[in-house]
Scaffold this motif. Structure first.
Motif, mmCIF file in Angstrom:
data_model
loop_
_atom_site.group_PDB
_atom_site.id
_atom_site.type_symbol
_atom_site.label_atom_id
_atom_site.label_comp_id
_atom_site.label_asym_id
_atom_site.label_seq_id
_atom_site.Cartn_x
_atom_site.Cartn_y
_atom_site.Cartn_z
ATOM 1 N N VAL A 4 39.447 -29.394 25.008
ATOM 2 C CA VAL A 4 39.972 -29.147 23.669
ATOM 3 C C VAL A 4 41.183 -28.244 23.829
ATOM 4 O O VAL A 4 41.092 -27.174 24.441
ATOM 5 C CB VAL A 4 38.911 -28.464 22.777
ATOM 6 C CG1 VAL A 4 39.507 -28.124 21.417
ATOM 7 C CG2 VAL A 4 37.690 -29.356 22.628
ATOM 8 N N CYS A 5 42.303 -28.665 23.289
ATOM 9 C CA CYS A 5 43.510 -27.845 23.369
ATOM 10 C C CYS A 5 43.328 -26.612 22.477
ATOM 11 O O CYS A 5 42.914 -26.714 21.327
ATOM 12 C CB CYS A 5 44.728 -28.660 22.918
ATOM 13 S SG CYS A 5 46.247 -27.692 22.972
ATOM 14 N N ILE A 6 43.636 -25.452 23.042
ATOM 15 C CA ILE A 6 43.429 -24.188 22.317
ATOM 16 C C ILE A 6 44.752 -23.566 21.853
ATOM 17 O O ILE A 6 44.788 -22.427 21.423
ATOM 18 C CB ILE A 6 42.671 -23.163 23.195
ATOM 19 C CG1 ILE A 6 43.438 -22.905 24.506
ATOM 20 C CG2 ILE A 6 41.253 -23.632 23.487
ATOM 21 C CD1 ILE A 6 42.875 -21.757 25.331
ATOM 22 N N LEU A 7 45.826 -24.345 21.929
ATOM 23 C CA LEU A 7 47.144 -23.770 21.626
ATOM 24 C C LEU A 7 47.452 -23.705 20.133
ATOM 25 O O LEU A 7 48.348 -22.968 19.726
ATOM 26 C CB LEU A 7 48.236 -24.555 22.347
ATOM 27 C CG LEU A 7 48.127 -24.575 23.874
ATOM 28 C CD1 LEU A 7 49.295 -25.332 24.470
ATOM 29 C CD2 LEU A 7 48.064 -23.166 24.433
ATOM 30 N N CYS A 8 46.743 -24.473 19.322
ATOM 31 C CA CYS A 8 46.954 -24.368 17.871
ATOM 32 C C CYS A 8 45.653 -24.773 17.174
ATOM 33 O O CYS A 8 44.760 -25.349 17.792
ATOM 34 C CB CYS A 8 48.155 -25.189 17.415
ATOM 35 S SG CYS A 8 47.816 -26.885 16.928
ATOM 36 N N PRO A 9 45.532 -24.478 15.886
ATOM 37 C CA PRO A 9 44.254 -24.719 15.193
ATOM 38 C C PRO A 9 43.832 -26.191 15.114
ATOM 39 O O PRO A 9 42.670 -26.487 14.838
ATOM 40 C CB PRO A 9 44.520 -24.169 13.783
ATOM 41 C CG PRO A 9 45.658 -23.234 13.936
ATOM 42 C CD PRO A 9 46.488 -23.770 15.047
#
Ligand code: SF4
Length: 130
Positions: A4-9
């Protein structure tokens, strides 16, 4: 590998596989940043490290710190080991570089809170009192 990408909501679910020719098959990312993040997670995962170190002569006995930049995830135990044995003398200001090149990572440790010199008549404040 799925992540899961954690760079934006938005939290895109990204699937990434490394092919034999060291190319990547990547799907599910919503932007270029996520694609770069996925490749780094597969090849060289990095993290910011947050912790605290002891303070000598301060109005608090510890100060919160973090790495100025992310470090290779495999080096985090070495970073924490150096922090456990480190004592800084008060006063400490936010942003002070307390350790340069921590554990040989090339990354500095900076303070993330203020610690004043202790008044001789004062008892230590606990962190929960802040
Ligand atoms: S891939 Fe882009 S849009 Fe998706 S969560 Fe990461 S930063 Fe956000």
């Amino acid at each position: 590998m799925e992540l899961v990408c954690i760079l934006c909501p938005k939290g895109c679910n990204i699937e990434i596989e490394e092919n034999i020719d060291q190319d990547f098959s990547i799907s599910g990312f919503g932007c270029k940043r996520g694609k770069k993040y996925a490749i780094e997670e597969l090849t060289c995962p990095q993290r910011l490290v947050t912790s605290s170190v002891f303070v000598q002569g301060g109005n608090y006995c510890t100060v919160s710190v973090k790495t100025k930049n992310p470090v290779d995830r495999s080096r985090i135990p070495d970073v924490l080991k150096e922090l456990v044995n480190f004592i800084v003398k008060a006063p400490v200001s936010i942003g002070d570089v307390l350790i340069t090149n921590v554990a040989g990572t090339g990354v500095d440790i900076i303070a993330t809170r203020e610690v004043s010199e202790k008044n001789p008549n004062q008892t230590y404040k606990s962190d929960s009192a802040s």
